[in-house]
Scaffold this active site. Structure first.
Site, PDB file in Angstrom:
ATOM      1  N   CYS A 382     -14.630  -6.956   8.777  1.00 25.66           N
ATOM      2  CA  CYS A 382     -14.782  -8.375   9.105  1.00 25.66           C
ATOM      3  C   CYS A 382     -13.455  -8.997   9.536  1.00 25.66           C
ATOM      4  O   CYS A 382     -12.990  -8.733  10.632  1.00 25.66           O
ATOM      5  CB  CYS A 382     -15.430  -9.114   7.939  1.00 25.66           C
ATOM      6  SG  CYS A 382     -16.330 -10.570   8.501  1.00 25.66           S
ATOM      7  N   HIS A 508     -20.126  -6.002   7.079  1.00 30.05           N
ATOM      8  CA  HIS A 508     -19.690  -5.593   5.734  1.00 30.05           C
ATOM      9  C   HIS A 508     -20.467  -4.365   5.256  1.00 30.05           C
ATOM     10  O   HIS A 508     -21.455  -4.495   4.535  1.00 30.05           O
ATOM     11  CB  HIS A 508     -19.911  -6.746   4.748  1.00 30.05           C
ATOM     12  CG  HIS A 508     -19.007  -7.906   4.977  1.00 30.05           C
ATOM     13  ND1 HIS A 508     -17.740  -8.001   4.430  1.00 30.05           N
ATOM     14  CD2 HIS A 508     -19.173  -9.022   5.722  1.00 30.05           C
ATOM     15  CE1 HIS A 508     -17.181  -9.124   4.825  1.00 30.05           C
ATOM     16  NE2 HIS A 508     -18.022  -9.771   5.611  1.00 30.05           N
ATOM     17  N   GLU A 510     -19.737  -2.427   3.022  1.00 31.21           N
ATOM     18  CA  GLU A 510     -19.611  -2.252   1.557  1.00 31.21           C
ATOM     19  C   GLU A 510     -20.858  -2.719   0.810  1.00 31.21           C
ATOM     20  O   GLU A 510     -21.076  -2.334  -0.330  1.00 31.21           O
ATOM     21  CB  GLU A 510     -18.358  -2.969   1.028  1.00 31.21           C
ATOM     22  CG  GLU A 510     -18.373  -4.496   1.049  1.00 31.21           C
ATOM     23  CD  GLU A 510     -17.830  -5.112   2.339  1.00 31.21           C
ATOM     24  OE1 GLU A 510     -17.876  -4.438   3.392  1.00 31.21           O
ATOM     25  OE2 GLU A 510     -17.379  -6.273   2.296  1.00 31.21           O
TER      26      GLU A 510
HETATM   27  N1  GLN Z   1     -12.852 -15.777   8.441  1.00 31.82           N
HETATM   28  C1  GLN Z   1     -13.513 -14.903   9.356  1.00 31.82           C
HETATM   29  C2  GLN Z   1     -14.748 -15.541   9.973  1.00 31.82           C
HETATM   30  O1  GLN Z   1     -15.290 -16.476   9.421  1.00 31.82           O
HETATM   31  C3  GLN Z   1     -13.877 -13.588   8.693  1.00 31.82           C
HETATM   32  C4  GLN Z   1     -14.896 -13.703   7.615  1.00 31.82           C
HETATM   33  C5  GLN Z   1     -14.961 -12.520   6.708  1.00 31.82           C
HETATM   34  O2  GLN Z   1     -14.069 -11.692   6.675  1.00 31.82           O
HETATM   35  N2  GLN Z   1     -16.003 -12.432   5.894  1.00 31.82           N
HETATM   36  O3  GLN Z   1     -15.213 -15.119  10.983  1.00 31.82           O
END
Ligand code: GLN
Length: 533
Positions: A382, A508, A510
């Site tokens: 992410c 994600h 995970e």
């Molecule tokens: N802050 C980034 C976004 O909102 C990444 C979010 C995250 O890593 N969950 O796109």
């Protein structure tokens, strides 16, 4: 009709109610029963999505895009059931529903009260999960510690539920602490007696006690607890500290907890299958052959719970590769202060997890550059992918002002920016890109080799996206865009040509790893790290 188990906690918090509930679910599933779990969270937030990791730890995202408590992650890791937005109930949601109904006039002039309206709504939610899933056993973990003011309506609802559905269909389990007092060299049962006393005042008599302890409980002690707490002595279960959380189902199974529960419900099952779990998960987790050190470069590393699913996914990948994964938890600001070599020297792999806000970003970018230039296996998740793109744009493509508009509104090169639809968003809760989306994987890429599939579904939780304006420019210099969400042409996976393992994803993974089925991205990351070593 489904059978219901309510799990409460006493004496102190952090006793591992989530893992205990998940382990009970595991041994019941091993008996061939269809099991699901749900969590009551007594806070007033509608969901944990708006809470800081310092307050709440990880926010776990379900397939259907709900932002939920991290205990739902344990549930999905221990059993086969898939969690949904219905499996996590908060005080905020309950009041929200009751108040909207009141505003519509649905209550026809009645006074709306905690009993029966709030408790009624709580009970309906439990029944709903049973109906929607068709589960034979619904395990409900009641958040908080018995004696808290805010969990009272949930406990009252649990009490009523038992009264209304009958003893044979409802079971109460209380998780408690039996501390060992070093200077007295004695194990103390008094806190447990008090905690059960408090529960009984509310009207709940536990059927089973699970006692967290450092030392083995003698028969004499179990008898004492049994007598004072009014619980049959075979139903006083010892939960001694273990090396791996995945051992806990075996600990319970050895004390025939599954049989005690089945007989309470008058259920008979000859089926029992926990051998694979013992052989393929527990033995591997406890006695690994190899060892590998991975750096997790984040910002909430002081907290045990902030990256829960990532830590577990690394353990799963270790189980698959017969290796103990040692995690070097690195605060990315330390890299900014002391230099990357000093902080990351000697690790066999680098992982940059998700996150929000500018603090610590430059350290993450440095860590990624270090992984790229030194051929160290790298996995970005992410925000980790967004930083990988920024790093590549700045240091390989010469776009010096490359940034995300999350960190610099008027970035010279906005490599990461908001989609049009996100510009209109005013409410912060539940409005990110959430839950599972399809991702098409290009043949011949690392991602394709890792997954062995051309289409995968992965879970998201982010607002910002890769800016397609820069795709060609980065491609020319060797970045491969190997995973795309086709509907909106969004970049989901990036990787680097000529690097042994450099892969970063907008989603994600995970949240989908299991102890007996490590997620491919983690599995291959640890494999490469072992090879690099
Ligand atoms: N802050 C980034 C976004 O909102 C990444 C979010 C995250 O890593 N969950 O796109």
């Amino acid at each position: 009709m489904a059978k219901y188990i309510f799990v409460t906690g006493g004496v102190i918090s952090s006793l591992g109610k989530g893992i205990t509930s998940a382990s009970i679910a595991r041994i019941l599933e091993a008996r061939g029963l269809k099991v699901t779990l749900m969590k009551f969270d007594p806070y007033i937030n509608v969901d944990p999505g708006t809470m800081s990791p310092y307050q709440h730890g990880e926010v776990y995202v379900t397939e259907d895009g709900a932002e939920t408590d991290l205990d739902l992650g344990h549930y999905e890791r221990f059993i086969s059931a898939s969690m949904t937005r219905f499996n996590n109930v908060t005080t905020g949601q309950i009041y929200n529903a009751v108040i909207s109904r009141e505003r519509r006039g649905d209550y026809l002039g009645k006074t709306i009260q905690v009993i029966p309206h709030i408790t009624g709504e709580i009970k309906d939610r439990v029944k709903k999960v049973a109906d929607v899933t068709g589960a034979e056993i619904v395990i409900v973990e009641v958040g908080g510690t018995v004696g808290d003011i805010e969990s009272l309506p949930f406990l009252e609802a649990a009490r009523q539920f038992g009264l209304e559905n009958g003893k044979d269909n409802v079971l109460y389990i209380h998780l408690t602490l039996v501390p060992y007092i070093k200077c007295a060299e004695e194990i103390k049962t008094k806190p447990t007696q008090h905690s059960v006393g408090t529960l009984r005042e509310i009207g709940i008599q536990p059927d089973i006690l699970i006692c967290r302890t450092e030392k083995t409980l003698s028969m004499e002690l179990k008898e004492k607890i049994s007598l004072f707490c009014n619980v049959r002595k075979e139903a006083v279960i010892e939960a001694k500290d273990v090396a791996s959380i995945y051992e806990i189902p075996l600990v319970f199974k050895n004390q025939v907890l599954d049989e005690i529960i089945l007989s309470h419900f008058h259920l008979i099952s000859k089926f029992s299958e926990l051998k694979d779990w013992e052989k393929n998960v527990v033995e591997k987790a406890v006695n690994p052959k190899h060892r590998v050190e991975i750096a997790l470069v984040g910002k909430y590393i002081a907290l045990q719970d902030a990256y829960k699913s990532i830590y577990e996914s690394l353990i799963h990948a270790g189980i698959f590769n017969d290796a103990k994964v040692v995690i070097r938890k690195v605060d990315s600001e330390e890299i900014e202060k002391h230099g990357v070599k000093k902080v990351l020297g000697g690790v066999s792999g680098i992982l940059v997890p998700g996150g929000f806000g500018y603090r610590g970003i430059e350290g993450k970018v440095r860590a990624i550059q270090y992984a790229r230039e030194n051929s160290i296996p790298f996995l970005g998740l992410c925000l980790g992918m967004q930083c990988a793109v920024i790093e590549f744009a700045r240091n390989v493509c010469g776009l010096k002002g490359a940034n995300s508009t999350e960190f610099k509104r008027k970035a010279k090169y906005p490599l990461i920016s908001l989609l049009e639809e996100q510009h209109k968003v005013k409410d912060m809760g539940g409005t990110m890109r959430l839950g599972a989306y399809p991702c098409k994987i290009k043949k011949g890429t690392l991602a394709y080799r890792v997954y062995g599939l051309a289409l995968v579904f992965e879970r998201h939780r982010h607002r910002y996206e890769f800016n397609n304006k820069y795709r060609k420019q980065l491609e020319k210099k060797g970045m491969v865009f190997s995973g795309i969400c086709q509907k909106k042409n969004l970049v989901e996976i990036v990787e680097l040509k000529g690097h042994p393992y450099f892969i970063a994803v907008q989603f994600h993974p995970e949240f989908k790893s299991k102890p007996d089925k490590a997620h491919p991205l983690f599995r291959e990351f640890i494999k490469s790290a072992l090879q690099a070593k």
